[in-house]
Design an enzyme around this catalytic site. Sequence first.
Site, PDB file in Angstrom:
ATOM      1  N   ASP A 150       0.824  -1.204   0.000  1.00 19.37           N
ATOM      2  CA  ASP A 150       0.000   0.000   0.000  1.00 19.37           C
ATOM      3  C   ASP A 150       0.858   1.254   0.000  1.00 19.37           C
ATOM      4  O   ASP A 150       2.018   1.200  -0.402  1.00 19.37           O
ATOM      5  CB  ASP A 150      -0.976  -0.056   1.194  1.00 19.37           C
ATOM      6  CG  ASP A 150      -2.326   0.559   0.872  1.00 19.37           C
ATOM      7  OD1 ASP A 150      -2.347   1.740   0.493  1.00 19.37           O
ATOM      8  OD2 ASP A 150      -3.356  -0.134   0.985  1.00 19.37           O
ATOM      9  N   HIS A 223      -3.909   6.316   2.707  1.00 18.39           N
ATOM     10  CA  HIS A 223      -4.617   5.116   2.259  1.00 18.39           C
ATOM     11  C   HIS A 223      -4.105   3.854   2.962  1.00 18.39           C
ATOM     12  O   HIS A 223      -4.894   3.036   3.455  1.00 18.39           O
ATOM     13  CB  HIS A 223      -4.403   5.027   0.749  1.00 18.39           C
ATOM     14  CG  HIS A 223      -5.137   3.952   0.025  1.00 18.39           C
ATOM     15  ND1 HIS A 223      -4.560   2.747  -0.303  1.00 18.39           N
ATOM     16  CD2 HIS A 223      -6.388   3.912  -0.476  1.00 18.39           C
ATOM     17  CE1 HIS A 223      -5.437   2.018  -0.980  1.00 18.39           C
ATOM     18  NE2 HIS A 223      -6.554   2.696  -1.095  1.00 18.39           N
ATOM     19  N   SER A 551     -10.886  -0.650  -2.212  1.00 16.69           N
ATOM     20  CA  SER A 551      -9.677  -0.589  -1.382  1.00 16.69           C
ATOM     21  C   SER A 551      -9.998  -0.819   0.093  1.00 16.69           C
ATOM     22  O   SER A 551      -9.202  -1.389   0.828  1.00 16.69           O
ATOM     23  CB  SER A 551      -9.032   0.801  -1.485  1.00 16.69           C
ATOM     24  OG  SER A 551      -8.296   0.943  -2.660  1.00 16.69           O
TER      25      SER A 551
END
Length: 766
Positions: A150, A223, A551
């Site tokens: 990620d 994220h 996601s």
Amino acid sequence: MKNLMKGISNLFSNYLWLFLALVASNTAMSTSEEAQTYIVHMDHSNKPASFSTHESWHRYILASLSSMQDTYKEETLLYSYNHVMHGFSARLTPSQLSELEKLPGHRATYRESYGKLFTTHTPKFLGLKHSSGLWPAASYGKDVIIGLLDTGIWPESSSFNDRGMTPVPERWKGVCENGTAFSPSNCNFKLIGARSFSKGLQAGGINISKDFDYDSPRDFEGHGTHTSSTAAGNSVITAGHFGYAKGTSRGVAPGARLAMYKVLWGQDTAKSAATDVLAGMDQAIADGVDIMSLSLGFDQTPYFNDVIAIASLSAIEKGIVVVCAAGNDGPSHNSTHNGAPWIITVGAGTVDRSFLGTLTLANGLTLEGISYFPESVYITNTPLYYGKNNTNKANCERSSLDPIEVTGKVVLCDNNPEGDVYSKISEVKRAGALAGIFLTDKLILDPEDYSMPSLVLEKSGGSLVRNYAMATNSSMVKEMKFVTTKLGIKPAPQAAYFSSRGPDPISPGVLKPDILAPGQDVLAAVAPNKPFMEVGIYSLVTDYALYSGTSMAAPHVAGVAALLKSVYRDWSPAAIRSAIMTTADATDNTHSTIRDSWTGLPATPLDFGAGHINPNKAMNPGLIYDIGFKDYVEFLCNLGYTDQQMSAVIRKNLWTCRDNSSDLNYPSFVVTASNVTTFPMVRNFTRVVTNVGDDNSIYRAISESPSGMRINIEPNTLNFTSKGQKQGFVVSVEINQKDQSSIYGYLKWVDQHNHVVSSPVVAITI
Ligand SMILES: *[C@@H]1O[C@H](CO)[C@@H](O)[C@H](O)[C@H]1NC(C)=O
Ligand SMILES: *[C@@H]1O[C@H](CO)[C@@H](O)[C@H](O)[C@H]1NC(C)=O
Ligand SMILES: *[C@@H]1O[C@H](CO)[C@@H](O)[C@H](O)[C@H]1NC(C)=O
Ligand SMILES: *[C@@H]1O[C@H](CO)[C@@H](O)[C@H](O)[C@H]1NC(C)=O
Ligand SMILES: *[C@@H]1O[C@H](CO)[C@@H](O)[C@H](O)[C@H]1NC(C)=O
Ligand SMILES: *[C@@H]1O[C@H](CO)[C@@H](O)[C@H](O)[C@H]1NC(C)=O
Ligand SMILES: *[C@@H]1O[C@H](CO)[C@@H](O)[C@H](O)[C@H]1NC(C)=O
Ligand SMILES: *[C@@H]1O[C@H](CO)[C@@H](O)[C@H](O)[C@H]1NC(C)=O
Ligand SMILES: *[C@@H]1O[C@H](CO)[C@@H](O)[C@H](O)[C@H]1NC(C)=O
């Protein structure tokens, strides 16, 4: 929750569907001898014994290329890969590449490609409880290691505290790197590994050290912090999002450990290079992760060209569960990413929670509308403006409002066919109104777009306010207030509109996505290093935020896989997926079929796969459909690949294709018809199930089929006398007519101990 700026105590995030959609690498200029980055897959059996390591062999190969300049010898190698494939990535000119491709032992070459990106309440919504079920049975995922590929991690986030955790197991080989704003001391018993991979991106000309990102595992984007805390964050009280969604935030497997492999770089639209993703997956395998979670992906391409598919198959062979986001290309069909049948492919569902504001008109009418405006401001006794004299429509198009007319008022804005509320909020703000009420049919807005007091009303509520405004010359808003979180919203879950839908573009005969998990408005930790949104003169910063995307759905499934792995150490990745799929819920909290949030109509398995994940039921599936590495090889045998393409996917020179007609032992069924199929058509599937429930179990087959489809199961009773026993059966599906859209039914095995082992049976025309 801390706020780092001014006195506003909430912060919001946005729909970051940072699913990585790989853009073809056409950035390199093509003067003929310009070097480009390639991944080169080699057959390691050709390595001369004199080289002690693969890397020394790879360096030797590169240095020996006749056209290689001495000065480049050291720098040209980016990575040497040992687990995801035997091979390397390097900068090569076209003539060097063709020289290399002639070497014995060369298997395949891939050109570099680039991509950009794609819970306080969620564990409770999933039915996880402290008192019973999967959480206590799995000790919350104790000692299972989840590796995430990620954007990095914000290690100081309270979600990564290691309260209650024991020292790192000896089997773990990972490390925590030193780098910009990150040092090994940032790791603890929760975050046990953190590495970063950017050589490929840098070789492609992107300078990561320049106002771009931290050159280390530290998360700039937010994220990776969000996905990590969703999968395995420890519990944190009072997490919240500017006051919305307050409560206890905790990951799905709060006892599991985390390792971050940073492969996505950059700020708003994080990018990654295929070479770096491959290096991260290679390292995760070497370090000893149990689960890999990827909220990213590339353009769909056949498996022999798909580096994530190839690397995942290698991980699966070693018993590592690979969970990937399906992508955010919905609601179009044929849009799933990461659909290789060895991957758990995850779509996004909504949760039973809304974020609201309340409006009361002077006539006493009170309505709730959608709002994520982050301050609990109150607006009282303010004129309502709806065009001149409240007789005209106010479309609130760009530059349409007169500041003299709207200053200090609440503006009511009509629906337009595009449903573009974002530009209307900007216009109302520009004209200096106090607040806005926006009527719309279809809402696509990110939480941070609510940058002024705004309320969105869908159809019926909207017409009540419009009628009031048009009937009254001096219409007034008595009160508007914000920051309300409402739970128990029905129907939920729904298939989120952005979630990629099947059939899978590469293998339409394997149902994808496999499963739905929460992916809309998921609250989890983020990096509090930059403003989340602007409200007036204030820049708001938060360390927990709502994100949406597949996601966000993938790490939920990674967390559940970790819990299952903790209970059943010897289960294969396919057994874990089977347990998750056959126990999923195809119905919502109103007991009707899960709906499509885009159309409001019932969705189908092409939208939700086997259904919405139900972790407690997955703990006790009764039967599992297992699949081993050899079965995947058989599946690939049937794709008509050349020998070279086969060896590129399975990383071996020898394999056997025993039976061309054998089915993958998948827990779902897809019948494909084409425009040349004659009806009625029959398709037979062979399957084998393993009893993982009670010793003496008698299962009866129940089929549910729509008109036009008949499902027959032979034998239709399976009699097990012990745990671990396997039994085979044939499912015969008859389709009577060509159907424009897909039709589907179910096969359910039901035993006397209340196990229901459910599989969707879908017929599609391709
Ligand atoms: C760790 O990285 C930082 C920043 O790059 C650097 O200043 C420091 O010297 C490094 N420390 C070690 C021990 O390598
Ligand atoms: C990257 O940016 C930094 C900071 O501006 C600069 O010092 C460095 O030379 C740049 N590196 C490359 C390869 O351009
Ligand atoms: C609107 O109201 C203003 C004053 O309130 C008046 O002068 C004007 O004529 C009205 N226009 C219409 C179309 O009724
Ligand atoms: C609104 O005001 C206009 C002009 O002053 C008048 O003609 C009209 O009848 C009024 N409408 C209502 C509903 O009071
Ligand atoms: C499905 O998608 C693939 C790749 O995106 C494309 O090549 C194919 O034509 C599509 N098929 C259909 C039926 O739309
Ligand atoms: C298996 O199926 C593929 C694709 O349909 C075909 O090309 C191949 O010849 C078949 N192999 C055998 C051994 O029948
Ligand atoms: C079937 O579809 C293909 C591609 O869409 C087309 O070329 C072919 O003519 C069609 N065949 C029939 C029998 O309709
Ligand atoms: C499919 O299975 C049925 C029994 O379930 C059998 O009667 C039939 O012959 C099979 N068809 C094929 C093509 O194998
Ligand atoms: C299941 O198998 C056991 C052992 O073979 C046998 O005693 C029993 O009668 C069987 N039950 C059924 C319903 O076939």
